[in-house]
Every structure is written in C-alpha cells, then in structure tokens.
Design a protein around this motif. Structure first.
Motif, short mmCIF file in Angstrom:
data_model
loop_
_atom_site.label_atom_id
_atom_site.label_comp_id
_atom_site.label_asym_id
_atom_site.label_seq_id
_atom_site.Cartn_x
_atom_site.Cartn_y
_atom_site.Cartn_z
N ARG A 34 -8.01 3.99 -0.36
CA ARG A 34 -7.07 5.12 -0.27
C ARG A 34 -6.11 5.20 -1.44
O ARG A 34 -5.59 6.27 -1.75
CB ARG A 34 -6.28 5.04 1.05
CG ARG A 34 -7.17 5.26 2.26
CD ARG A 34 -6.43 5.40 3.55
NE ARG A 34 -7.38 5.57 4.66
CZ ARG A 34 -7.10 6.10 5.82
NH1 ARG A 34 -5.88 6.54 6.07
NH2 ARG A 34 -8.03 6.20 6.75
N THR A 35 -5.80 4.05 -2.06
CA THR A 35 -4.84 4.11 -3.17
C THR A 35 -5.06 2.96 -4.14
O THR A 35 -5.27 1.82 -3.72
CB THR A 35 -3.37 4.06 -2.67
OG1 THR A 35 -2.51 3.98 -3.81
CG2 THR A 35 -3.11 2.87 -1.77
N PRO A 36 -4.95 3.24 -5.46
CA PRO A 36 -5.04 2.15 -6.44
C PRO A 36 -3.86 1.18 -6.32
O PRO A 36 -3.95 0.05 -6.80
CB PRO A 36 -5.03 2.89 -7.79
CG PRO A 36 -4.58 4.28 -7.51
CD PRO A 36 -4.85 4.58 -6.07
N LEU A 70 0.95 -4.48 10.60
CA LEU A 70 0.16 -3.55 9.78
C LEU A 70 1.07 -2.58 9.03
O LEU A 70 0.79 -2.22 7.88
CB LEU A 70 -0.84 -2.79 10.67
CG LEU A 70 -2.00 -3.62 11.23
CD1 LEU A 70 -2.78 -2.80 12.26
CD2 LEU A 70 -2.94 -4.09 10.12
N ALA A 71 2.14 -2.15 9.67
CA ALA A 71 3.09 -1.25 9.00
C ALA A 71 3.67 -1.92 7.77
O ALA A 71 3.80 -1.30 6.69
CB ALA A 71 4.20 -0.84 9.97
N ARG A 72 3.98 -3.21 7.92
CA ARG A 72 4.51 -3.96 6.78
C ARG A 72 3.46 -4.06 5.66
O ARG A 72 3.76 -3.90 4.48
CB ARG A 72 4.92 -5.35 7.27
CG ARG A 72 5.60 -6.21 6.26
CD ARG A 72 5.97 -7.55 6.90
NE ARG A 72 6.19 -8.55 5.88
CZ ARG A 72 7.36 -8.80 5.32
NH1 ARG A 72 8.42 -8.15 5.73
NH2 ARG A 72 7.49 -9.71 4.38
N ARG A 76 3.27 -2.22 1.56
CA ARG A 76 3.05 -2.89 0.28
C ARG A 76 2.38 -1.96 -0.74
O ARG A 76 2.43 -2.20 -1.94
CB ARG A 76 2.16 -4.12 0.47
CG ARG A 76 2.78 -5.23 1.31
CD ARG A 76 1.79 -6.37 1.51
NE ARG A 76 2.35 -7.46 2.31
CZ ARG A 76 3.11 -8.42 1.83
NH1 ARG A 76 3.41 -8.44 0.53
NH2 ARG A 76 3.58 -9.37 2.61
N ALA A 77 1.71 -0.90 -0.24
CA ALA A 77 0.96 -0.01 -1.14
C ALA A 77 1.38 1.45 -0.94
O ALA A 77 0.65 2.37 -1.33
CB ALA A 77 -0.53 -0.16 -0.90
N GLY A 78 2.54 1.67 -0.31
CA GLY A 78 3.01 3.04 -0.12
C GLY A 78 2.18 3.85 0.86
O GLY A 78 2.14 5.09 0.80
N LEU A 79 1.49 3.18 1.78
CA LEU A 79 0.61 3.87 2.73
C LEU A 79 1.26 3.97 4.12
O LEU A 79 0.56 4.01 5.13
CB LEU A 79 -0.74 3.13 2.84
CG LEU A 79 -1.65 3.23 1.61
CD1 LEU A 79 -2.82 2.24 1.73
CD2 LEU A 79 -2.19 4.65 1.44
N ASP A 80 2.59 4.05 4.15
CA ASP A 80 3.32 4.00 5.42
C ASP A 80 2.87 5.07 6.42
O ASP A 80 2.93 4.85 7.62
CB ASP A 80 4.83 4.16 5.16
CG ASP A 80 5.33 3.15 4.15
OD1 ASP A 80 6.09 2.26 4.53
OD2 ASP A 80 4.92 3.26 2.96
N ASP A 81 2.41 6.20 5.93
CA ASP A 81 2.04 7.31 6.84
C ASP A 81 0.65 7.14 7.47
O ASP A 81 0.23 7.99 8.25
CB ASP A 81 2.06 8.65 6.09
CG ASP A 81 3.46 9.01 5.65
OD1 ASP A 81 4.42 8.47 6.23
OD2 ASP A 81 3.60 9.83 4.71
N HIS A 82 -0.04 6.08 7.14
CA HIS A 82 -1.43 5.92 7.58
C HIS A 82 -1.58 4.95 8.75
O HIS A 82 -2.68 4.52 9.06
CB HIS A 82 -2.29 5.44 6.40
CG HIS A 82 -2.33 6.38 5.24
ND1 HIS A 82 -3.49 6.92 4.74
CD2 HIS A 82 -1.31 6.91 4.47
CE1 HIS A 82 -3.21 7.71 3.72
NE2 HIS A 82 -1.89 7.72 3.54
N LEU A 83 -0.45 4.62 9.41
CA LEU A 83 -0.49 3.51 10.37
C LEU A 83 -1.46 3.75 11.53
O LEU A 83 -2.23 2.85 11.88
CB LEU A 83 0.93 3.23 10.91
CG LEU A 83 1.01 2.12 11.96
CD1 LEU A 83 0.47 0.79 11.40
CD2 LEU A 83 2.45 1.93 12.45
#
Ligand SMILES: [Mg+2]
Length: 247
Positions: A34-36, A70-72, A76-83
């Motif tokens: 999902r993200t580099p 998992l939220a934490r 780490r990769a700015g994917l907070d909205d994908h929980l």
C-alpha cells in the motif's frame, strides 16, 4: 474424584506463536503493497507493538489489544486509516494458521473416555476457528456476557458453574503459572502446569502436577491424589483423627 478437565487455549492446546507471526507477516506485506513508506518497517517492530500497548490495555478484550497494536504498526507507515481492513486481514491469517500442538488430538481422545472436557480462555482463539470444533462439552470465553479475564475469580467461578460439578472435581490445565495454576487453585479447582519449555518452577505454591507434554496427562490425572477436602473427609472417616496432624 476428578470428573472434569478444563484447558487453557493459547500455548496450551494451540501453537499460537507461528500463527501470530504469520498474521503479522501478511500485514507487513500488505503495508508494503500500500505504501513505499512501509519499506523500512520490520516484522520485529510489528511484533514489539503488542508489548508496547499491552500494559495499559491488559484488562481489555484481546481483540481490542490486537487492534491497538495493529494501529501502532500502521502508524509507522502513515496507514492509520486502514485499520479495519488490516485487522480483518490479520485475524483471517492468524486463525487460518492457528492449529493444535501435535500432542493435543491424542490426549483429548484418551481423556474423553474418563472425563468431561472444557475449554476456557482469555484470548481470541475460538475453538471452532482453530481446529478444535466439537471437541469440548463446554467453552468459556472472557468478555462474553461481561465475564472478566483470568486471573479474576469470576472467570473460574464461571467455569465451575458451566461444568455443573463442585470445583474440587475440576482440574485446570495450562501454561501460565499465574492464570492456570495459582488463580484456579485460589478458586478451589485443581491445577496442572503445562511446562512445554522446561522453565524453572516459580517458588511458593506446588501445582497438583506438572507435565512437559499433554501426552503425560492421562496417567498423571489418574494418579492424582484426592483433593485436600476429600482427604480430610477420608481421615475423619478413619477413626476421627487427622492422620496429617501430629500424634
Ligand atoms: Mg496460555
């Protein structure tokens, strides 16, 4: 007389560690897809996130603790909205990989000939999702109907109630010294410590028995001395004098 054997789930019946590691590996793959920004995140960091959140959430449902971990990790990769999606991915993989230790199926077959078998856990491991569907006469899950987690006395009281026999007829079997040995004994149950890793036994209380594998359990339980209350009754019957008292 012992009539009922109740098992802890995680690390007693179920080999949890590879399942959790496999679930987290799937999470990390998905994060990188999902993200580099997830390229430098490591599996060790994801594994450490459980410990980082556990302290302040220790009384919470395990599902909630895992979601916080998992939220934490996602943070780490700015994917907070994908929980929500990532949590679904984790739990699907974690349950698909959670299976009984090899000594479990034969032990359950042997024990079922003599005892009623129960399953009582603090964790996420539902018997039917972990390869143990239909194995137990009853199942007890912390947080169902507001039941507190081990080592709360209410947890063991619920086990006794659902078993439908006096506490001294029940033996609790598990890997956690505090949850599966000390606390059940405080509630009047017998206890067997499953010490798969050969850890030194903590000082103080002596468990009714200690086993290194569940294969030992049928013989150990059949050799277990009567509960202390049974012993007292027996001694009173033998002439009204306690044989364990100084003469
Ligand atoms: Mg356990």
């Amino acid at each position: 007389m012992l009539t009922t054997v109740v098992f802890d789930a995680d690390e007693t019946l179920l080999d949890l560690r590879p399942a959790v590691t496999g679930g987290l590996a799937a999470v990390l793959d998905e994060m990188r897809r999902r993200t580099p920004r997830a390229a430098d995140v490591t599996l060790a960091e994801l594994e450490s996130d459980w410990g980082a959140v556990f302290g302040e959430l220790s009384a919470a449902p395990v599902m909630e603790i895992r979601r916080a971990a998992l939220a934490r990790s996602l943070g780490r990769a700015g994917l907070d909205d994908h929980l929500d999606e990532i949590a679904d991915l984790f739990f699907a993989r974690r349950f698909a990989l959670t299976r009984p230790f090899p000594d479990v199926p034969p032990a359950l077959v042997a024990l079922r000939r003599r005892y009623t078998l129960g399953f009582a856990t603090n964790g996420n491991s539902r018997a039917e999702r972990c390869g143990l569907a239909g194995e137990f006469a009853f199942e007890v899950y912390a947080h169902e109907n507001g039941l507190p987690k081990k080592p709360a006395p209410e947890f063991y009281a619920a086990v006794v109630e659902v078993a439908g026999v006096p506490a001294e007829q029940i033996v609790y079997v598990g890997d956690s010294w505090e949850h599966d040995v000390v606390a059940p004994r405080r509630s009047g149950l017998r206890s067997v410590w499953l010490n798969r890793r050969g850890l030194p036994r903590p000082a103080g209380l002596v468990p009714d028995a200690e086993v290194a594998t569940l294969a030992e359990l049928p013989v150990v339980l059949s050799d277990l001395p009567a509960a202390s209350s049974d012993r007292i009754d027996l001694c009173v019957d033998l002439g009204g004098r306690r044989r364990d008292s100084p003469a």
